[in-house]
Motif scaffolding. Sequence first.
Motif, short mmCIF file in Angstrom:
data_model
loop_
_atom_site.label_atom_id
_atom_site.label_comp_id
_atom_site.label_asym_id
_atom_site.label_seq_id
_atom_site.Cartn_x
_atom_site.Cartn_y
_atom_site.Cartn_z
N GLU A 309 0.83 -1.19 0.00
CA GLU A 309 0.00 0.00 0.00
C GLU A 309 0.88 1.25 0.00
O GLU A 309 1.91 1.30 0.67
CB GLU A 309 -0.88 0.02 1.25
N ILE A 310 0.43 2.25 -0.73
CA ILE A 310 1.08 3.56 -0.69
C ILE A 310 0.07 4.55 -0.14
O ILE A 310 -1.10 4.55 -0.56
CB ILE A 310 1.55 3.99 -2.09
N ALA A 311 0.51 5.37 0.80
CA ALA A 311 -0.41 6.34 1.42
C ALA A 311 0.28 7.68 1.58
O ALA A 311 1.50 7.75 1.78
CB ALA A 311 -0.86 5.81 2.78
N LEU A 312 -0.50 8.73 1.47
CA LEU A 312 -0.01 10.10 1.66
C LEU A 312 -0.84 10.77 2.73
O LEU A 312 -2.05 10.55 2.82
CB LEU A 312 -0.13 10.91 0.36
N ARG A 313 -0.18 11.59 3.53
CA ARG A 313 -0.90 12.34 4.58
C ARG A 313 -0.44 13.79 4.59
O ARG A 313 0.75 14.07 4.50
CB ARG A 313 -0.62 11.71 5.94
N TYR A 314 -1.41 14.68 4.76
CA TYR A 314 -1.09 16.05 5.12
C TYR A 314 -1.95 16.41 6.33
O TYR A 314 -3.15 16.16 6.35
CB TYR A 314 -1.36 17.03 3.98
N ALA A 315 -1.32 17.00 7.34
CA ALA A 315 -2.07 17.40 8.53
C ALA A 315 -1.56 18.75 9.01
O ALA A 315 -0.36 19.03 8.91
CB ALA A 315 -1.93 16.36 9.63
N GLU A 316 -2.45 19.56 9.54
CA GLU A 316 -2.02 20.80 10.15
C GLU A 316 -2.91 21.12 11.34
O GLU A 316 -4.08 20.74 11.39
CB GLU A 316 -2.04 21.96 9.15
N VAL A 317 -2.30 21.84 12.28
CA VAL A 317 -2.97 22.22 13.51
C VAL A 317 -2.63 23.68 13.76
O VAL A 317 -1.45 24.04 13.75
CB VAL A 317 -2.48 21.32 14.67
N THR A 318 -3.65 24.52 13.97
CA THR A 318 -3.43 25.95 14.12
C THR A 318 -4.09 26.44 15.41
O THR A 318 -5.29 26.24 15.60
CB THR A 318 -4.07 26.71 12.93
N PRO A 319 -3.33 27.06 16.30
CA PRO A 319 -3.94 27.57 17.54
C PRO A 319 -4.68 28.89 17.28
O PRO A 319 -4.37 29.60 16.32
CB PRO A 319 -2.73 27.81 18.43
N PHE A 320 -5.64 29.19 18.12
CA PHE A 320 -6.26 30.52 18.08
C PHE A 320 -5.29 31.54 18.67
O PHE A 320 -4.42 31.20 19.49
CB PHE A 320 -7.57 30.51 18.89
N SER A 321 -5.48 32.80 18.27
CA SER A 321 -4.54 33.83 18.74
C SER A 321 -4.57 33.98 20.26
O SER A 321 -3.59 34.39 20.87
CB SER A 321 -4.83 35.16 18.05
N SER A 322 -5.68 33.63 20.88
CA SER A 322 -5.76 33.75 22.34
C SER A 322 -4.75 32.87 23.07
O SER A 322 -4.48 33.08 24.24
CB SER A 322 -7.18 33.41 22.81
#
Lengths: 386, 386, 386
Positions: A309-322
């Motif tokens: 199997e070949i798999a690709l992942r993109y993930a991102e996490v962004t905090p709030f300015s507070s």
Amino acid sequence: QKKIDLSILTKPQKGIEFVGKDSLFSMRLQFRMQNRAAFLTRDDKDFSAGSYEFRVRRLRLKLEGFVYSPKLTYKIQLAFSRGDMDWDMTQESQVNTSVNIVRDAVVYYEPWKDLKFGFGQTKLPGNRQRVVSSGDQQFADRSIVNATFNMDRDFGFFGAYRRNYFAVLGSVTSGEGRNSSGSNSGLSYTGRIEALPFGAFADKNDYQEGDLAREQKPKLSIGASYNFNDDAVRAGGQLGRDLFAKTDMETFSLDLLFKYKGFALYSEFMQRNCSNPITYTSDTLSVQPVFTGYGFLQQVSYLFKSNWEIALRYAEVTPFSSVYNNPDFTSVNLKKNQEFQLGVTRYLYGHRVKVQGNLLYQLTGDLRAKTDAGKFGAIFQIELGI
Amino acid sequence: QKKIDLSILTKPQKGIEFVGKDSLFSMRLQFRMQNRAAFLTRDDKDFSAGSYEFRVRRLRLKLEGFVYSPKLTYKIQLAFSRGDMDWDMTQESQVNTSVNIVRDAVVYYEPWKDLKFGFGQTKLPGNRQRVVSSGDQQFADRSIVNATFNMDRDFGFFGAYRRNYFAVLGSVTSGEGRNSSGSNSGLSYTGRIEALPFGAFADKNDYQEGDLAREQKPKLSIGASYNFNDDAVRAGGQLGRDLFAKTDMETFSLDLLFKYKGFALYSEFMQRNCSNPITYTSDTLSVQPVFTGYGFLQQVSYLFKSNWEIALRYAEVTPFSSVYNNPDFTSVNLKKNQEFQLGVTRYLYGHRVKVQGNLLYQLTGDLRAKTDAGKFGAIFQIELGI
Amino acid sequence: QKKIDLSILTKPQKGIEFVGKDSLFSMRLQFRMQNRAAFLTRDDKDFSAGSYEFRVRRLRLKLEGFVYSPKLTYKIQLAFSRGDMDWDMTQESQVNTSVNIVRDAVVYYEPWKDLKFGFGQTKLPGNRQRVVSSGDQQFADRSIVNATFNMDRDFGFFGAYRRNYFAVLGSVTSGEGRNSSGSNSGLSYTGRIEALPFGAFADKNDYQEGDLAREQKPKLSIGASYNFNDDAVRAGGQLGRDLFAKTDMETFSLDLLFKYKGFALYSEFMQRNCSNPITYTSDTLSVQPVFTGYGFLQQVSYLFKSNWEIALRYAEVTPFSSVYNNPDFTSVNLKKNQEFQLGVTRYLYGHRVKVQGNLLYQLTGDLRAKTDAGKFGAIFQIELGI
């Protein structure tokens, strides 16, 4: 009390099952281990080894079956590996104060086929990637979105109603997470709905990553979860370090899974809100923030006939300015994280025996200073179980 | 070394048993879990939730059998639930310094039928309610008398001689309790006698709560235990927080059990004496008392033909004035506790699968200030095992 | 997915084995416990009890077998006894921060009969007494030479090539020891060669103590191991307290085993070198030395036809002057230790059930002050397993 013979059976990838000939109980025994060697470069210019991860990431034992009546079932899962026992002494804590071996210990009652009530400790009906077993993942581990926002396990009351085209799940739990010794008066409430417009997947294939079942017709599942944790005392609600003050938090997730003939696509969006995300001691010298913000995950994979199997992942996490640019708490600066991952997996015995190689690139962004730092990494992992 | 077939058997409520056809060994495997949701009111005027207890209270795995000869038997019991592993980091300790999974690990030799010698770790022959398994109780948990005075488990040498009308038991053990890493030169000595004027109970029915065996003739057992712990280093002898100085303590118990046709009555009296019950650091800033005093427990129950049981409990524990009104240590003020409990249990598969509901009222008395504080509570518990 | 019958088998002293009739997997289950009562005198003049050791020294569960193909095997061993879980809270540590239940968790691939590759956590190919299971020892425990210098277990990659007259083994591992959470960039490299001039021993008899197999021809094995731990962070490399600075260390061992008709002789020499054996905090107030020095062990035994065995041991461990007489660190004064031991063992069911009595004399030498202190001791131990 005369002695009665038992039967001992197996189904492929389903361990060892003991069944009483009088059908008074059954017990299925499975184990699995995940051995991992990983390394991260120092940064994205210097490719020499910055650190290694060499360890038994997970070693689990699972017991499932029924007692007294086939409608009264149980699931027990134990975790024996150090990094899988929720605690180490570098974390000072009044809530999470010792190791915890019990992952799942839940009793189910199924009055009829589609309806199921549970009592005990197990996973909350949150984001799908969290609910998919760590043994059924297609990358070496879950994404940073899950790590930041997942609702994890908790102890309490569970309900699920599943039909061909939809599912409704809910729970009322302690809110303090896995096997806390005591619990305050604020509980945790979780709900989830799933729509399966093209009907049910092959046997639990919507709760496994990759398309090992090779769906012969296109299958789609769209799920949405919501959790409200009243008087949460830990930074991640059911998980994480102690907060210095209890706070209410809410977490959403929205996920979409599509599978067809070896192809799988998975998308997940999560968000956590909290009115007072920064807790502190009365002298304000110690601060513990809640990661409020949002995240997005995308995975695609194709399973060849050869079970590569070949798999690709993109993930991102962004905090709030507070929580990264709060004028009252300048020491708090939670980071934006991004992850690019390429996974190659050879399934030898379904998800029970597989060899995995992952390449990854991590990018950590300081949103206040507007700077970035990257690292490359590689992971080799063998999962073996019965 | 040719391979030999094993048999695999069961008896009702007795798990899975493996027996070598050449009778070289046997192993019986059982597990059980206890899932609990409980709440306590704020006090006895305000009935809103003060706190919850939501957790897997116990999750145990048991192995029993023989090796080499049927006279050489073993019992192993492991505890995996956080609250059942004896330790958390909020307790600073030099004696009890890490989690302990092993409850029982004992080898027995039975030279003839009535005589049994043991070596290893298991329960001391103390008060009956302590020796009755936590899986064979009729309330959600043992009483406050047991919690305050029980002699618990220890490691060492055990002996028991049982006949139809009496039993004599004794042990010499470390005195430091479950699996201490080291042990000082003072050991712990325990003795117990039991009189059964109407003869033996049905199969081990005198070491189970409730009368699930429905004794067809009245049965009575009267027991008395005595423990002397030389150089005890923990507040409860085999249990509890570190003392600041070693001290000798002695504990008595007297118990009476009566069962007849579903009716059961159990009474217990316990007392602990200690010449210097208050230990302290050299600067006298930190103080750790031993709970010296006495307690009384009364339980009555009736099991209906439908396997519903109703049970009532009254328990009280009273400290001696030396630990609540000691002119040298005014900070030490141990409390009198009383407990009224109503229990309803539905046994589905003997004690292995049962659903329990308890209502309780707790009264804490400050004997020095002559004041009382009460709380109501409710407990819902499911026990499931094989 | 139809259900398939399993077979359940045993070989003497080899536990319970489950084998799928389709040969898709096998699992052998074994447990063993070691219960110990020991005492040491105050010194070698006053024979009264100075301290006791009363505990379950080890309680292990082992799973072995194959999955998918007989060439793909696994070994899992779990340790449940408090003193066997590597950690207690009296040790402040940034490396070894919580209990560790997993002893072995390793996957092997055997492309052909004599060659074996491993990935996971298991014993390094170090000194023979360390590699011999704690369940196959002839004394109650291993020697002080092993305690001081052994290379223990680690996580990583292993290889072994074994023929009739020799064996070559090697590994590349994390260097931080059993299941560390993270690992620095310095790894650990181990190699071992064995020569067996008279050919292979009876079934694994060269990795058991005593000659229970009663070799009909004289058998000899000579082994040499070498370990280099780059950037070690613990005082014993894979084991021990945190160092205050990382340091490189190397450890040698040389061992010789001879067995013939119930007679067994075992000799072992070990040495550890380290260029900077004393690590310290920047204020030099706290110091953690590495035990550099050498040790020697000699054991001889004879097993009578009745399965009674008599064994003698002499062991000594001597530090280098840099860790007992270092002008820069006068607080560091590691001791010379000597041990004389007499062991009597009655094997009832091979090494699986045995009763052991040991008498010992320990001598601790202060090489700087040129003084000695001795203690006598006695150990009673029962090992029981399947």
